[in-house]
Design a protein around this motif. Structure first.
Motif, mmCIF file in Angstrom:
data_model
loop_
_atom_site.group_PDB
_atom_site.id
_atom_site.type_symbol
_atom_site.label_atom_id
_atom_site.label_comp_id
_atom_site.label_asym_id
_atom_site.label_seq_id
_atom_site.Cartn_x
_atom_site.Cartn_y
_atom_site.Cartn_z
ATOM 1 N N ASP A 52 0.828 -1.206 0.000
ATOM 2 C CA ASP A 52 0.000 0.000 0.000
ATOM 3 C C ASP A 52 0.863 1.258 0.000
ATOM 4 O OD1 ASP A 52 -2.440 -1.294 0.027
ATOM 5 O OD2 ASP A 52 -2.925 -0.817 2.106
ATOM 6 N N VAL A 53 0.370 2.280 -0.665
ATOM 7 C CA VAL A 53 0.950 3.612 -0.563
ATOM 8 C C VAL A 53 0.278 4.266 0.637
ATOM 9 C CG1 VAL A 53 1.136 5.865 -1.684
ATOM 10 C CG2 VAL A 53 1.331 3.771 -3.051
ATOM 11 N N VAL A 54 1.068 4.790 1.557
ATOM 12 C CA VAL A 54 0.526 5.443 2.750
ATOM 13 C C VAL A 54 0.663 6.945 2.552
ATOM 14 C CG1 VAL A 54 0.701 5.724 5.242
ATOM 15 C CG2 VAL A 54 1.132 3.477 4.200
ATOM 16 N N VAL A 55 -0.481 7.638 2.589
ATOM 17 C CA VAL A 55 -0.507 9.088 2.423
ATOM 18 C C VAL A 55 -0.845 9.698 3.773
ATOM 19 C CG1 VAL A 55 -1.587 11.014 1.204
ATOM 20 C CG2 VAL A 55 -1.288 8.810 0.025
ATOM 21 N N GLU A 56 0.102 10.443 4.333
ATOM 22 C CA GLU A 56 -0.093 11.106 5.628
ATOM 23 C C GLU A 56 -0.830 12.422 5.391
ATOM 24 O OE1 GLU A 56 0.979 9.970 8.642
ATOM 25 O OE2 GLU A 56 2.015 8.202 7.859
ATOM 26 N N ARG A 57 -1.923 12.637 6.126
ATOM 27 C CA ARG A 57 -2.719 13.866 6.011
ATOM 28 C C ARG A 57 -2.962 14.470 7.380
ATOM 29 N NH1 ARG A 57 -3.995 15.849 0.772
ATOM 30 N NH2 ARG A 57 -3.231 14.193 -0.555
ATOM 31 N N GLY A 58 -1.909 14.928 8.022
ATOM 32 C CA GLY A 58 -2.064 15.541 9.333
ATOM 33 C C GLY A 58 -2.477 14.538 10.380
#
Length: 117
Positions: A52-58
């Motif tokens: 999985d690509v992990v996208v951090e959003r705050g």
């Protein structure tokens, strides 16, 4: 990754995470759906799946399979809730007038309803 989430989409994601006890992240699987555009499923997961690509959003994380991340690159994800429909809507800044491409994959349309429930 170039992905924009509207305030409404972020609010829905945060709500789902909160109702699930604040688990690890919001997993969205997006796939091509032929002439109808894209389809998406989502869930709250404790951890990303392998690859999985992990996208951090705050204060939250998105878990996206690589193929889904590729489909979402350059897309704005919105969430709409109306009497007619409720779900994610993907907005492509470079829409195509054709709804299907010759290789069986959908062309990107200006608005595609996703994740109806």
């Amino acid at each position: 990754m170039d992905l924009i989430l509207t305030e409404a989409a972020e609010k829905f994601i945060r709500r789902m995470l909160r109702f699930s006890g604040g688990a690890g992240g919001f997993r969205m699987v997006v796939s091509s759906g032929g002439c109808s555009g894209l389809s998406a499923t989502f869930d709250v997961e404790a951890a990303p799946h392998a690859g999985d690509v992990v996208v951090e959003r705050g204060d939250y994380r998105l878990f996206l399979p690589q193929a889904s991340a590729d489909l979402l690159n350059g897309i704005t994800v919105d969430f709409r809730d109306s009497m007619a429909s409720t779900g994610f809507v993907f907005i492509d800044p470079n829409p195509s007038s054709c709804k299907c491409s010759g290789d069986g994959a959908p062309a990107k349309a200006p608005l595609v309803q996703l994740g109806e429930f």
